[in-house]
Design an enzyme around this catalytic site. Sequence first.
Site, PDB file in Angstrom:
ATOM      1  NE  ARG A  15      40.662  26.257  70.638  1.00 26.04           N
ATOM      2  CZ  ARG A  15      39.355  26.304  70.925  1.00 26.04           C
ATOM      3  NH1 ARG A  15      38.971  26.656  72.150  1.00 26.04           N
ATOM      4  NH2 ARG A  15      38.438  26.015  70.019  1.00 26.04           N
ATOM      5  CE  LYS A  75      35.088  23.568  68.244  1.00 22.98           C
ATOM      6  NZ  LYS A  75      34.076  24.323  69.052  1.00 22.98           N
ATOM      7  CE1 TYR A  94      34.565  23.380  76.159  1.00 25.74           C
ATOM      8  CE2 TYR A  94      36.613  23.570  74.928  1.00 25.74           C
ATOM      9  CZ  TYR A  94      35.834  23.912  76.025  1.00 25.74           C
ATOM     10  OH  TYR A  94      36.324  24.772  76.969  1.00 25.74           O
ATOM     11  CG  HIS A  96      29.514  22.692  71.650  1.00 27.83           C
ATOM     12  ND1 HIS A  96      29.022  23.434  72.708  1.00 27.83           N
ATOM     13  CD2 HIS A  96      30.842  22.956  71.604  1.00 27.83           C
ATOM     14  CE1 HIS A  96      30.010  24.116  73.272  1.00 27.83           C
ATOM     15  NE2 HIS A  96      31.118  23.842  72.629  1.00 27.83           N
ATOM     16  CD  GLU A 118      29.875  20.358  75.181  1.00 28.02           C
ATOM     17  OE1 GLU A 118      29.161  19.613  74.482  1.00 28.02           O
ATOM     18  OE2 GLU A 118      31.128  20.267  75.208  1.00 28.02           O
ATOM     19  CG  ASP A 270      30.149  26.659  70.249  1.00 26.11           C
ATOM     20  OD1 ASP A 270      29.213  27.252  70.821  1.00 26.11           O
ATOM     21  OD2 ASP A 270      31.304  26.614  70.700  1.00 26.11           O
TER      22      ASP A 270
END
Length: 370
Positions: A15, A75, A94, A96, A118, A270
């Site tokens: 991505r 990511k 993101y 996490h 997120e 994740d």
Amino acid sequence: MIIGVPKEIKNNENRVALTPAGAMELTKRGHEVYVQTTAGLGSGFEDHEYTAAGAQLLPSIEAVYEKAEMIMKVKEPIEQEYNLIKKDQLLFTYFHFASYEPLTKAMIERGATCLAYETVENPNGSLPLLVPMSEVAGRMAIQEGAKFLEKPMGGSGVLLGGVPGVEPGRVLILGGGVVGTQAAKMAAGLGAQVTIMDINLDRLRYLADVMPANVNTVYSNEMNIRRHIKQANLIVGGVLIAGAKAPHLITRDMLKDMIPGTVLVDVAVDQGGCIETCKPTTHEDPIFIIDNVVHYCVANMPGAVPYTSTIALTNATLPYAIQLANKGWKQACKDNEPLKKGLNVIDGKVVYKGVADAFGLEFTPVEQFL
């Protein structure tokens, strides 16, 4: 504002954080967009499409980080990126954090401003920047689960939809949120017998109303989980607690009660995973087997369908990116309460309580920085 879009370097992550259409929306508002060469290729976007949209190309990831005031990624940064991040640089991606302490500590040390997709949260509790990838991952959970149920892949050899004269496979879905709903739609469409579990009775009532007849709803508690795992061929973990580690609803001792060749797909991996025996895997090496139970725990499932995922993600993130670019992160977060909730780390301080609690770190209220 100067916006940088590096190429993702996590294993099999195809991505990219911004489509050419997204780049155009930013450049036409007077912002500078720098995209690393070939960053969009994995998603089907050529370099010339970005330049036609007004973006400029840079030859290396180092050049992008050096140039940009705001980094847009998909990511979380991985270890070789940590030292590229500058103090006070805004990272919009993101993260996490609650599932990985080294990343949290690295971002604290770098002094970056970390705004996590997120944890951007609407007043009704929905997570607008997590939804599109949860939709993709929920649908993929059934697609991948069905594949690994095949005997050559390690599964029990069950066809989820069955055939006339043979009963269909049984799918158990833990969590009735976005992931669970999308997984149930896919599994039901294949003809499986589907059970969704959740602790929110209002959500279960809604799902019971809208789902087809081959989807049942059951209140989630340990006794019900232990009963249903004995019959399930495919179990999907779709439990999310925003910004915090997911609880372990399936524990190590439960594996012995499962049918040999059962497939577990932990979409929550994740965020630490809701299945105790799950640990993150990659598209390159997606499964492992414990006690004759197949574990599929790929932490970036949507990365396998990057064209769909990249467009869906940009559709969701772009309005927020425009606000950040137009106003700067401080003013944008003052004006937009959901965006403010996305702030996790600022200038070496943890400003999101779920992350601080996960590692016993000091929590600083975000208002001190606004």
